[in-house]
Design a protein around this motif. Structure first.
Motif, PDB file in Angstrom:
ATOM      1  N   LEU A   3       0.834  -1.212   0.000  1.00  0.00           N
ATOM      2  CA  LEU A   3       0.000   0.000   0.000  1.00  0.00           C
ATOM      3  C   LEU A   3       0.868   1.262   0.000  1.00  0.00           C
ATOM      4  CD1 LEU A   3      -2.844   1.265   0.237  1.00  0.00           C
ATOM      5  CD2 LEU A   3      -2.618   1.077   2.720  1.00  0.00           C
ATOM      6  N   ALA A   4       1.984   1.208   0.715  1.00  0.00           N
ATOM      7  CA  ALA A   4       2.857   2.384   0.816  1.00  0.00           C
ATOM      8  C   ALA A   4       3.435   2.783  -0.543  1.00  0.00           C
ATOM      9  CB  ALA A   4       3.994   2.097   1.796  1.00  0.00           C
ATOM     10  N   ALA A  40     -10.135  -1.559   3.526  1.00  0.00           N
ATOM     11  CA  ALA A  40     -10.198  -1.642   4.987  1.00  0.00           C
ATOM     12  C   ALA A  40     -11.459  -2.398   5.400  1.00  0.00           C
ATOM     13  CB  ALA A  40     -10.202  -0.233   5.585  1.00  0.00           C
ATOM     14  N   ASP A  41     -12.348  -2.684   4.445  1.00  0.00           N
ATOM     15  CA  ASP A  41     -13.626  -3.309   4.787  1.00  0.00           C
ATOM     16  C   ASP A  41     -13.936  -4.416   3.769  1.00  0.00           C
ATOM     17  OD1 ASP A  41     -16.165  -3.981   5.481  1.00  0.00           O
ATOM     18  OD2 ASP A  41     -16.874  -1.907   5.712  1.00  0.00           O
ATOM     19  N   PRO A  42     -13.342  -5.586   3.982  1.00  0.00           N
ATOM     20  CA  PRO A  42     -13.512  -6.654   2.991  1.00  0.00           C
ATOM     21  C   PRO A  42     -14.962  -7.133   2.871  1.00  0.00           C
ATOM     22  CG  PRO A  42     -12.340  -7.466   4.948  1.00  0.00           C
ATOM     23  CD  PRO A  42     -12.473  -5.989   5.104  1.00  0.00           C
ATOM     24  N   ASP A  43     -15.744  -7.041   3.962  1.00  0.00           N
ATOM     25  CA  ASP A  43     -17.140  -7.501   3.872  1.00  0.00           C
ATOM     26  C   ASP A  43     -17.952  -6.575   2.965  1.00  0.00           C
ATOM     27  OD1 ASP A  43     -16.489  -9.530   5.559  1.00  0.00           O
ATOM     28  OD2 ASP A  43     -17.228  -8.522   7.365  1.00  0.00           O
ATOM     29  N   GLU A  44     -17.735  -5.263   3.124  1.00  0.00           N
ATOM     30  CA  GLU A  44     -18.444  -4.291   2.285  1.00  0.00           C
ATOM     31  C   GLU A  44     -18.008  -4.444   0.818  1.00  0.00           C
ATOM     32  OE1 GLU A  44     -20.836  -2.405   2.414  1.00  0.00           O
ATOM     33  OE2 GLU A  44     -20.567  -0.878   0.866  1.00  0.00           O
ATOM     34  N   ASP A  67      -4.558   3.790   7.388  1.00  0.00           N
ATOM     35  CA  ASP A  67      -3.513   3.627   6.361  1.00  0.00           C
ATOM     36  C   ASP A  67      -4.106   3.834   4.967  1.00  0.00           C
ATOM     37  OD1 ASP A  67      -1.737   3.093   8.356  1.00  0.00           O
ATOM     38  OD2 ASP A  67      -1.867   0.905   8.149  1.00  0.00           O
ATOM     39  N   LEU A  68      -5.300   3.289   4.755  1.00  0.00           N
ATOM     40  CA  LEU A  68      -5.939   3.435   3.435  1.00  0.00           C
ATOM     41  C   LEU A  68      -6.262   4.904   3.177  1.00  0.00           C
ATOM     42  CD1 LEU A  68      -7.025   1.608   1.087  1.00  0.00           C
ATOM     43  CD2 LEU A  68      -9.272   1.917   2.091  1.00  0.00           C
ATOM     44  N   GLN A  69      -6.799   5.567   4.192  1.00  0.00           N
ATOM     45  CA  GLN A  69      -7.227   6.959   3.996  1.00  0.00           C
ATOM     46  C   GLN A  69      -6.044   7.907   3.832  1.00  0.00           C
ATOM     47  OE1 GLN A  69     -10.095   7.723   7.114  1.00  0.00           O
ATOM     48  NE2 GLN A  69     -11.757   7.068   5.766  1.00  0.00           N
TER      49      GLN A  69
END
Ligand SMILES: C[S@@+](CC[C@H](N)C(=O)[O-])C[C@H]1O[C@@H](n2cnc3c(N)ncnc32)[C@H](O)[C@@H]1O
Length: 237
Positions: A3-4, A40-44, A67-69
């Motif tokens: 991600l970085a 950050a939200d695998p279910d969504e 981290d994502l934001q």
């Protein structure tokens, strides 16, 4: 890929950053190669995939929301893809179908919306001039990732490959039933504030207007492209 590394990927030629579900979805649907995908939200994300795109397979590395934001403030998913190899401008111009030419578009959301409608209407490609990179992440977000569906190029100088160059201009001759444009015309649209340059207007074989009610000066750029492509598409079918 980590991600970085997304921030560096934004500046790396040959890589594109996809922000948001629709951009990732269309990239995958049109054969894009993803080098990394994060959520950050695998279910969504899985619920979106099931509801909106059950045809695609989407796996993402799970990361902390903070981290994502830090990388993308507003997206529930971000990915890095290889920029697809697409037919070069001369090959697009040598083919068939309308080519959309945007002269110096300024607003990346508009540019993306043009790519989206060009893909939907079956145009041969979109070419731009000026300072904006048509593969900027904001343009990809605006196109919902449909840059992967048709050739999108930045040109240093305008070329038409011998096709007729038609200027779409509010002061042109009204497009009306019976006014035919060649199926392989290059359709030129101007910059948001000032419209087409004198140079382009002079180079065009004709100037065509979408009729508007009295008092209306012009349409939004992407709206003008949409109305033009669909009126040509419907009048040819
Ligand atoms: C927001 S408009 C630019 C307005 C600018 N003041 C002008 O007069 O051209 C951006 C582009 O959309 C296209 N456009 C907008 N309205 C149009 C219309 N009614 N007919 C043809 N093209 C139009 C033109 O190519 C124009 O350059």
């Amino acid at each position: 890929m980590k991600l970085a590394e997304v921030t560096r990927a934004r500046r790396t030629p040959g890589l594109v950053v996809l922000e948001g579900f629709h951009a990732v979805k269309h990239a995958l649907r049109f054969g894009g190669e993803l080098l990394g995908t994060w959520t950050a939200d695998p279910d969504e994300l899985e619920s979106l995939r099931e509801r909106l795109a059950p045809d695609i397979t989407l796996t993402a590395e799970v990361v902390a929301l903070d981290d994502l934001q830090r990388v993308v403030p507003r997206a529930q998913v971000v990915a890095v893809a290889r920029r697809p190899s697409q037919p070069a401008p001369d090959a697009v111009l040598a083919g068939t179908g309308h080519v959309v030419l945007l002269e110096d578009p300024r607003h990346l959301g508009n540019l993306g919306a043009v790519v989206r409608v060009a893909a939907a209407a079956g145009a041969a490609g979109v070419m731009t001039t000026g300072s904006q990179n048509p593969w900027h992440p904001d343009a990809l977000r605006g196109s919902a990732g449909l840059h992967f569906a048709l050739p999108v190029h930045h040109l240093r100088t305008i070329r038409t490959g011998g096709r007729e160059l038609v200027a779409l201009d509010p002061d042109g001759d009204p497009l009306a039933p019976g006014v035919a444009l060649p199926a392989d015309a290059v359709l030129a649209f101007g910059t948001e504030r000032d419209g087409l340059s004198e140079q382009l207007l002079t180079a065009a074989s004709r100037r065509v207007a979408l009729p508007m009610a009295a008092g209306v000066s012009s349409l939004n750029l992407a709206t003008a492209v949409a109305a033009t492509l669909y009126s040509l598409k419907l009048s040819s079918s």
